[in-house]
Design an enzyme around this catalytic site. Structure first.
Site, PDB file in Angstrom:
ATOM      1  CE1 TYR A 108     -49.415 -19.988 -79.807  1.00 32.40           C
ATOM      2  CE2 TYR A 108     -50.651 -20.275 -77.788  1.00 32.40           C
ATOM      3  CZ  TYR A 108     -50.556 -19.784 -79.057  1.00 32.40           C
ATOM      4  OH  TYR A 108     -51.610 -19.081 -79.604  1.00 32.40           O
ATOM      5  CG  LEU A 150     -54.702  -6.224 -73.481  1.00 31.90           C
ATOM      6  CD1 LEU A 150     -53.896  -6.625 -72.246  1.00 31.90           C
ATOM      7  CD2 LEU A 150     -55.411  -4.895 -73.245  1.00 31.90           C
ATOM      8  N   GLY A 200     -49.943  -5.775 -76.348  1.00 34.41           N
ATOM      9  CA  GLY A 200     -49.513  -4.890 -75.268  1.00 34.41           C
ATOM     10  C   GLY A 200     -49.640  -3.411 -75.581  1.00 34.41           C
ATOM     11  CG  LEU A 217     -54.981  -1.748 -77.471  1.00 33.69           C
ATOM     12  CD1 LEU A 217     -56.187  -2.618 -77.770  1.00 33.69           C
ATOM     13  CD2 LEU A 217     -55.208  -0.326 -77.981  1.00 33.69           C
ATOM     14  N   GLY A 252     -50.902   0.950 -73.015  1.00 37.88           N
ATOM     15  CA  GLY A 252     -50.262   2.262 -72.911  1.00 37.88           C
ATOM     16  C   GLY A 252     -48.767   2.178 -72.708  1.00 37.88           C
ATOM     17  CE  LYS A 253     -43.692  -3.233 -71.876  1.00 44.80           C
ATOM     18  NZ  LYS A 253     -43.666  -4.713 -71.724  1.00 44.80           N
TER      19      LYS A 253
END
Length: 321
Positions: free
Chosen positions: A53, A214, A217, A219, A221-222
Site C-alpha cells: 500500500y 463496504l 464504497g 454499500l 449508497g454512493k
C-alpha cells in the site's frame, strides 16, 4: 464496545478495523493523521495495512501507508496501545507474489523500519505463493515469532483447500498456524466466504477480518447510477461490478433498514458484517475525517433478527440473478 479475540491468541480488538490502503493514496499524510487521531479517540485501535500500500498510485513505490502510520505512531507515542496488522507477499516490483523465507526475512525488516516499531502484532501472507511450500513459509514466520518481531500470523486470499493444507502443515510440523484469515466479504460478496471458508474458520477457531466490507464504497449508497462512477478514483470499477439488479436489491434493503433506524446505509452494511458470528472484525476505510462517524457508529449498531433476515434475503447468493 465489545472487544473480540484474534483466533486463539490473547490479542483483543474492536469489531471494526481501519483499512490503511487509503494512506498515501486518497488520503495525504496530514489527512491520514487526522483520521488516525479520530479513530483512536473513539477507541478504535486496530489498523490494517500492507507493504504494497499504496504502490498503485502515481509516483508511489509501495510502503507509503506503513511509513505514514509509523510517523504518526512516533509523533503520538502510542504504539503500545495499538494493534498493527500488515501484510507481505504482494508484488513489490519483482513481478510476482513471493513468500520465500529469504524474502519474508527482508520484507519484515523493511516493514518494521517504515512502521518505526520493533514488532508487528499481526503479520499476514497477502497472497498465496504456490511455489513455496507451507513448511518453509510457516518456518520463516516461526523464526520471526521466536525473535519477537511478530506476535501472530494470518493469511489473506487463500482458497479453502490451501487454507486447510496450511493448517494441517502447521499441526503436523509443530509450526505456528495462521490464526486469522482475511477474506473479501460483504453483503454483495458472500459466496466466496460462506460456502467453504467459513466452516474451516469456525471449525478451527480462526479469527476472520473482512476486507472490502463496504464493497469498495458501493454499500454506502454512493453509486446508484452509471453517472456516479465519476465520484471517486475507483468509481468506474465499482459501478461495473456492483450496479446490477442484485446490487440494486441490496441497496433497497439497506435503504429500508437505514431509514427505519435513522442511520446511514453504510452503518447498516457494516453492522451486518460485524453481526455474523464467525467474524472478528470488519475492515473499512475513509478518506476524509467526516466519514469516520459512520464507521464508528456501525460498531455499536445492533441489528434485529428481522433486519438481518431482510438483508440476508436481498443479498442471497445462491441462484442469484
Amino acid at each position: 464496545m465489545e472487544l473480540r479475540r484474534l483466533g486463539r491468541s490473547d490479542i483483543l480488538v474492536p469489531p471494526l478495523c481501519f483499512g490503511g490502503n487509503v494512506f498515501g493514496w486518497t488520503a495525504d499524510e496530514a489527512t491520514s493523521f487526522r483520521l488516525l487521531d479520530g479513530l483512536v479517540e473513539a477507541g478504535f485501535t486496530f489498523i490494517d495495512t500492507a507493504d504494497v500500500y499504496s504502490r498503485w498510485a502515481d509516483g508511489n513505490q509501495g510502503g507509503e501507508s506503513e511509513a505514514i502510520i509509523g510517523r504518526w505512531m512516533k509523533a503520538r507515542g502510542n504504539r503500545a496501545k495499538l494493534t498493527i496488522a500488515t501484510k507481505v507477499g504482494s508484488d513489490m516490483g519483482r513481478g510476482k507474489v513471493c513468500l520465500a523465507p529469504d524474502y519474508i526475512a527482508s520484507a519484515v525488516e523493511a516493514s518494521l523500519t517504515r512502521l518505526q516499531t520493533d514488532y508487528i502484532d499481526l503479520y499476514q501472507s497477502h497472497w498465496d505463493d504456490p511455489d513455496t511450500p507451507f513448511e518453509e513459509v510457516l518456518g520463516a514466520y516461526d523464526g520471526l515469532i521466536r525473535a519477537g518481531k511478530v506476535r501472530l500470523i494470518g493469511a489473506s486470499n487463500l482458497s479453502p483447500a490451501r487454507l486447510f493444507e496450511a493448517l494441517a502443515v502447521a499441526a503436523r510440523e509443530k509450526l505456528p498456524r495462521y490464526e486469522t484469515l482475511q477474506p473479501e466479504y460483504n453483503l454483495y460478496a458472500r459466496a466466496g466466504y460462506e460456502a467453504e471458508l467459513e466452516p474451516i474458520c469456525r471449525g478451527n477457531g480462526l479469527g476472520v477480518i473482512t476486507y472490502f466490507s463496504l464493497a469498495a464504497g458501493f454499500l454506502t449508497g454512493k453509486y446508484r447510477t452509471p453517472a456516479d462512477a465519476a465520484k471517486s478514483a475507483r468509481g468506474e470499477e465499482v459501478v461495473a461490478t456492483y450496479l446490477n439488479p442484485r446490487g440494486e436489491r441490496i441497496l433497497a434493503a439497506l435503504d429500508q433498514v437505514a431509514a427505519a433506524r435513522s442511520v446511514s446505509p453504510a452503518q447498516v452494511a457494516l453492522a451486518w458484517v460485524m453481526a455474523r458470528p464467525s467474524l472478528t472484525a470488519a475492515i473499512a476505510s475513509a478518506s476524509r475525517p467526516e466519514q469516520l462517524g459512520d464507521l464508528i457508529a456501525a460498531a455499536t449498531l445492533d441489528l434485529t433478527t428481522g433486519e438481518i433476515d431482510k438483508l440476508d434475503a436481498a443479498s442471497a447468493w445462491k441462484d442469484a440473478a
